[in-house]
Design a protein around this motif. Structure first.
Motif, PDB file in Angstrom:
ATOM      1  N   CYS A 189      26.393  43.370  -2.947  1.00 53.98           N
ATOM      2  CA  CYS A 189      26.558  44.815  -2.884  1.00 53.98           C
ATOM      3  C   CYS A 189      25.296  45.413  -2.273  1.00 53.98           C
ATOM      4  N   GLU A 239      28.073  51.608  -2.887  1.00 52.28           N
ATOM      5  CA  GLU A 239      29.103  50.623  -2.570  1.00 52.28           C
ATOM      6  C   GLU A 239      29.791  50.121  -3.838  1.00 52.28           C
ATOM      7  N   ILE A 261      32.237  52.800  -4.924  1.00 49.32           N
ATOM      8  CA  ILE A 261      33.413  52.833  -4.055  1.00 49.32           C
ATOM      9  C   ILE A 261      34.333  51.657  -4.374  1.00 49.32           C
ATOM     10  N   HIS A 262      33.761  50.481  -4.609  1.00 50.50           N
ATOM     11  CA  HIS A 262      34.562  49.325  -5.016  1.00 50.50           C
ATOM     12  C   HIS A 262      35.308  49.619  -6.318  1.00 50.50           C
ATOM     13  N   LEU A 278      29.523  57.727   5.461  1.00 47.11           N
ATOM     14  CA  LEU A 278      30.206  56.865   4.497  1.00 47.11           C
ATOM     15  C   LEU A 278      31.288  56.031   5.161  1.00 47.11           C
ATOM     16  N   HIS A 279      32.049  56.675   6.049  1.00 43.23           N
ATOM     17  CA  HIS A 279      33.128  55.959   6.712  1.00 43.23           C
ATOM     18  C   HIS A 279      32.592  54.906   7.679  1.00 43.23           C
ATOM     19  N   TYR A 299      30.938  52.101   5.100  1.00 43.11           N
ATOM     20  CA  TYR A 299      31.909  51.506   4.184  1.00 43.11           C
ATOM     21  C   TYR A 299      33.332  51.642   4.720  1.00 43.11           C
ATOM     22  N   LEU A 304      36.260  49.640   3.140  1.00 41.05           N
ATOM     23  CA  LEU A 304      36.664  50.148   1.825  1.00 41.05           C
ATOM     24  C   LEU A 304      37.397  51.481   1.965  1.00 41.05           C
TER      25      LEU A 304
END
Length: 102
Positions: free
Chosen positions: A21, A26, A29-30, A68-69, A72, A75
């Protein structure tokens, strides 16, 4: 991850260790993604996703390509797929309200 009924009683709780991680965001988000997957399996009601991370919740409510996009993206794509299946409502809570996760 804790899945609760409308009255607050617990349906089930789960946790998982994430081996690789980058940071706490992260991990959050997971947890949201895995919680959404479990909620789809165990409930047919709209789901309120509570988190103390406004950055993690931003993935649920934004369509633009933010930082963020980009970081990650894999995700975010999976979370967006869950949003098609069920209604998920993001709700920011204080860290104290989310003490079960810390």
């Amino acid at each position: 991850m804790v899945l609760r009924r409308e009255n607050g009683s617990t349906i089930f709780a789960a946790y998982r260790y994430i081996f690789h991680c980058i940071d706490a965001l992260e991990a959050e988000i997971h947890a949201i993604m895995q919680g959404m997957a479990l909620a789809i399996q165990h409930s047919d009601c709209p789901v309120i996703v509570q988190s103390d991370s406004s950055n993690a919740l931003a993935i649920l409510s934004s369509d633009n390509l933010s930082r963020l996009h980009l970081v990650y993206g894999h995700l975010a794509a999976e979370i967006k797929a869950y949003l098609v299946v069920r209604k998920f409502v993001p709700l920011k809570v204080s860290r104290y309200q989310n003490r079960v996760a810390h």
